[in-house]
Design a protein around this motif. Structure first.
Motif: not given
Length: 86
Positions: A11-19, A73-82
């Motif tokens: 459900k979370e994958m679908d809600r967050r748009g993660i295939p 989940y996905r994030t666009s803040k790559i540098n924060k978590y990488w």
């Protein structure tokens, strides 16, 4: 894939748009493995979704048999978590 995906995770994958294919590829070959709280291990990987770069973080309980995906989940803040490797 030997990890279990619960209805909640799907459900979370679908809600967050993660295939599903993205989650499966991260689980099959995570770019990193980072210990988190308790038994949780984060599998972060850099991916493109809809032609945009994201960091997908799959949280896995590796002590369960079979391993259990707790959330994703996905994030666009790559540098924060990488985590930089040395």
């Amino acid at each position: 894939m030997s990890q279990e995906l619960s209805a909640h995770v799907r459900k979370e994958m679908d809600r967050r748009g993660i295939p599903l294919a993205v989650v499966e590829s991260v689980l099959a070959a995570p770019a990193q493995k980072v210990s988190e709280h308790g038994d949780m291990v984060c599998y972060p990987s850099k991916v493109e979704i809809n032609q945009k770069p994201y960091l997908v973080r799959v949280m896995v309980n590796e002590t369960a048999t079979p391993s259990k995906v707790v959330t994703v989940y996905r994030t666009s803040k790559i540098n924060k978590y990488w985590k930089a490797t040395t």
